[in-house]
Design a protein around this motif. Structure first.
Motif, PDB file in Angstrom:
ATOM      1  N   ARG A 204      42.314  35.116  41.026  1.00  8.00           N
ATOM      2  CA  ARG A 204      41.850  36.335  40.374  1.00  8.00           C
ATOM      3  C   ARG A 204      40.330  36.419  40.373  1.00  8.00           C
ATOM      4  N   ALA A 205      39.656  35.279  40.134  1.00  5.00           N
ATOM      5  CA  ALA A 205      38.197  35.279  40.148  1.00  5.00           C
ATOM      6  C   ALA A 205      37.658  35.694  41.508  1.00  5.00           C
ATOM      7  N   ALA A 206      38.360  35.326  42.574  1.00  3.49           N
ATOM      8  CA  ALA A 206      37.908  35.715  43.907  1.00  3.49           C
ATOM      9  C   ALA A 206      38.143  37.184  44.188  1.00  3.49           C
ATOM     10  N   ALA A 207      39.063  37.817  43.471  1.00  2.00           N
ATOM     11  CA  ALA A 207      39.393  39.221  43.728  1.00  2.00           C
ATOM     12  C   ALA A 207      38.561  40.188  42.916  1.00  2.00           C
ATOM     13  N   VAL A 208      38.038  39.762  41.774  1.00  2.00           N
ATOM     14  CA  VAL A 208      37.339  40.686  40.868  1.00  2.00           C
ATOM     15  C   VAL A 208      36.151  41.386  41.523  1.00  2.00           C
ATOM     16  N   PRO A 209      35.251  40.685  42.240  1.00  2.00           N
ATOM     17  CA  PRO A 209      34.068  41.381  42.785  1.00  2.00           C
ATOM     18  C   PRO A 209      34.407  42.545  43.701  1.00  2.00           C
ATOM     19  N   ARG A 210      35.573  42.552  44.327  1.00  2.00           N
ATOM     20  CA  ARG A 210      35.935  43.619  45.259  1.00  2.00           C
ATOM     21  C   ARG A 210      36.399  44.887  44.561  1.00  2.00           C
ATOM     22  N   LEU A 211      36.680  44.813  43.270  1.00  2.00           N
ATOM     23  CA  LEU A 211      37.215  45.962  42.557  1.00  2.00           C
ATOM     24  C   LEU A 211      36.251  46.529  41.530  1.00  2.00           C
ATOM     25  N   VAL A 212      35.064  45.960  41.407  1.00  2.00           N
ATOM     26  CA  VAL A 212      34.106  46.428  40.408  1.00  2.00           C
ATOM     27  C   VAL A 212      33.448  47.709  40.903  1.00  2.00           C
ATOM     28  N   LEU A 269      48.055  45.948  43.971  1.00  2.00           N
ATOM     29  CA  LEU A 269      46.598  45.993  43.902  1.00  2.00           C
ATOM     30  C   LEU A 269      46.039  46.695  45.140  1.00  2.00           C
ATOM     31  N   PRO A 270      44.852  47.306  45.034  1.00  2.00           N
ATOM     32  CA  PRO A 270      44.285  48.037  46.174  1.00  2.00           C
ATOM     33  C   PRO A 270      44.048  47.130  47.382  1.00  2.00           C
ATOM     34  N   PRO A 271      44.089  47.703  48.586  1.00  2.00           N
ATOM     35  CA  PRO A 271      43.909  46.892  49.808  1.00  2.00           C
ATOM     36  C   PRO A 271      42.557  46.197  49.886  1.00  2.00           C
ATOM     37  N   GLN A 272      41.515  46.738  49.238  1.00  2.00           N
ATOM     38  CA  GLN A 272      40.207  46.104  49.355  1.00  2.00           C
ATOM     39  C   GLN A 272      40.164  44.715  48.742  1.00  2.00           C
ATOM     40  N   VAL A 273      41.187  44.350  47.959  1.00  2.00           N
ATOM     41  CA  VAL A 273      41.248  42.981  47.438  1.00  2.00           C
ATOM     42  C   VAL A 273      41.331  41.985  48.581  1.00  2.00           C
ATOM     43  N   ASP A 274      41.929  42.391  49.707  1.00  2.00           N
ATOM     44  CA  ASP A 274      42.115  41.489  50.843  1.00  2.00           C
ATOM     45  C   ASP A 274      40.934  41.491  51.797  1.00  2.00           C
TER      46      ASP A 274
END
Length: 487
Positions: A204-212, A269-274
């Motif tokens: 989750r910590a790795a995914a947060v910056p992509r959704l801010v 979750l949105p695709p930008q997470v990947d």
């Protein structure tokens, strides 16, 4: 005249009823019978009116509760989607995290009664020591591989987060069966739940910056996620307690449902997470990979980030130490006439309150220097432990719990701010994953020492004072060295 009452003496006017035409509102002979009938009908009408009033009150309370619940949900969703979080997809991550912490709370409540309070202290300490020892190996080996794995494979993060949820859901169902049958799968399944929970924190910590969103800082985004987790746990805990009244397996089945919902939310979750284009891994230590290997050199973690991470290890270590040490200490050596469960609830509840206050304060203290914040958090923990060692009691333990929770929350938010400020965006995910892994290991080490020490409150607390004092000296010395180092 009507016939006499079968149980009354014949001719007794008290048991006879005059014809309707002869009834009188007054009169000594008929007034009592008339008043009695009127009173009976009045009581009946009163009871009927009272029942109807009660039913109306229940329906009114249900309507008010329903409206309040809907209003709370709407307000929570509105807050989660504010400042562009709904458009960026951050709100979905916030909702998913609320279900995650709700499930973790249900599992913790179930296992607290199954594995802790029903096992002798000596046996429980050995089992928990093995439990913590086994959790160190997955973090030391698996966590450094999570970043490269997610960067190499597309669609990795959503499915990795969803996998941590699905695994916990499956293991909760296994645990429910194991609790009912006293199966040998009880402890392996519980271990798997803990490992999956820690792995979730890293992914989750790795995914947060992509959704801010652009209108929201990373610190405020993490504060929102943390607050959602607190709300999720607070709402779920009473439900889990109620379910556990029918057996620990029912709270575990309730957790299974929560993790199933969280799995679905993770996949949505949105695709930008990947997205991983342009990312490189971040090294914790000095230097970079050797050029002779042909690999891309990994940048060194900025000194300010390394300093904030080292300072955060103190509060996180104290958190693990207090949970494990106090759990067994208060069970065997309760204070005064307090029960062990109440004492432990006071300490953990105070820590939860402090954590909530820290997160709330973090969203308000926007101009505080992160480096100063992490140092103050570390020193505040040392002072609180010192006071508890000198004046051991319920009040000082509650104060220690509040301070530990507050310091841990503020220090983590300061670390997040430092990473956002000093680490390039293309490596922020790697920095978050590495920092979270380091903090989890600090927590495990604290818990390991907490169950290894003798159950002497003064000895344990003075050891904690010594550890925090030594670590504070190390952190501050490292800060001076970093300040003197050439740029």
């Amino acid at each position: 005249m009507s016939a006499p009452h079968p149980d009354s003496p014949a001719g007794d006017s008290r048991w006879s009823e005059p014809p309707p035409g002869e009834r009188s509102p007054g009169g000594p002979g008929t007034g009592s019978a008339t008043g009695s009938g009127e009173r009976t009908r009045s009581v009946g009408r009163g009871l009927g009116t009272g029942a109807r009033a009660t039913a109306r009150g229940v329906r009114g309370a249900a309507r008010v509760t329903g409206r309040a619940g809907r209003y709370t949900v709407l307000q929570a969703r509105r807050a989660a989607r504010a400042e562009g979080a709904g458009d960026s997809g951050l709100s979905r991550l916030i909702e998913m995290h609320a279900f995650n912490t709700a499930g973790d709370a249900a599992v913790a409540i179930s296992l607290a009664g199954t594995l802790f309070f029903q096992v002798p202290t000596g046996e429980a300490r050995g089992q928990v020591a093995l439990f913590l020892g086994l959790t160190m190996l997955p973090f030391a080996v698996v966590a450094p591989l999570i970043g490269p794995f997610l960067d190499r494979f597309s669609h990795g993060r959503r499915w990795a987060i969803g996998a941590t949820m699905a695994i916990r859901g499956f293991l909760c169902w296994v645990l429910a069966t194991a609790v009912m049958t006293d199966s040998t799968w009880l402890f392996p399944a519980a271990l798997g739940v803990l490992i999956a929970s820690k792995a979730y924190g890293v992914t989750r910590a790795a995914a947060v910056p992509r959704l801010v969103p652009r209108s929201l800082t990373l610190v405020k985004a993490n504060a929102r996620i943390s607050l959602a987790g607190i709300v999720g746990a607070a709402v779920s805990a009473p439900i889990a307690v109620l379910a556990s009244k029918f057996g620990s397996e029912w709270s575990l089945r309730y957790a299974f449902v929560l993790f199933v919902v969280a799995t679905i939310l993770a996949i949505l979750l949105p695709p930008q997470v990947d997205a991983s284009q342009g990312e490189i891994r971040l090294a914790l230590g000095p230097g970079s990979s050797a050029p002779a290997t042909g690999r891309t050199a990994r940048p060194r973690m900025p000194p300010a980030v390394a300093f904030a991470l080292r300072a955060n290890c103190g509060p996180r270590w104290l958190s693990g130490f207090l949970i494990m040490f106090m759990a067994f200490l208060l069970r065997e050596n309760p204070i005064g006439g307090w029960s062990p469960q109440v004492l432990l609830a006071i300490v953990i509840g105070a820590a939860g309150l402090g954590n909530t206050l820290g997160i709330a304060a973090g969203s308000l203290l926007r101009r505080v220097n992160p480096a100063t914040t992490v140092v103050l958090a570390l020193l505040a923990d040392a002072v609180a432990v010192l006071l508890a060692a000198l004046f051991y009691g319920v009040v000082t333990l509650a104060l220690l719990g509040v301070t530990a929770g507050l310091a841990q929350a503020l220090a983590k938010l300061a670390l997040d701010a430092t990473i956002q400020r000093d680490v390039p965006e293309r490596v922020q995910s790697s920095a978050f994953a590495r920092s979270d892994t380091t903090l989890q290991l600090a927590w495990v080490l604290g818990g390991f020492l907490g169950i290894a020490l003798p159950l002497d409150p003064h000895l344990g607390l003075w050891v904690a004072v010594a550890v925090l004092a030594a670590w504070s000296l190390y952190v501050l010395t490292g800060r001076r060295a970093a300040d003197r180092a050439p740029a």
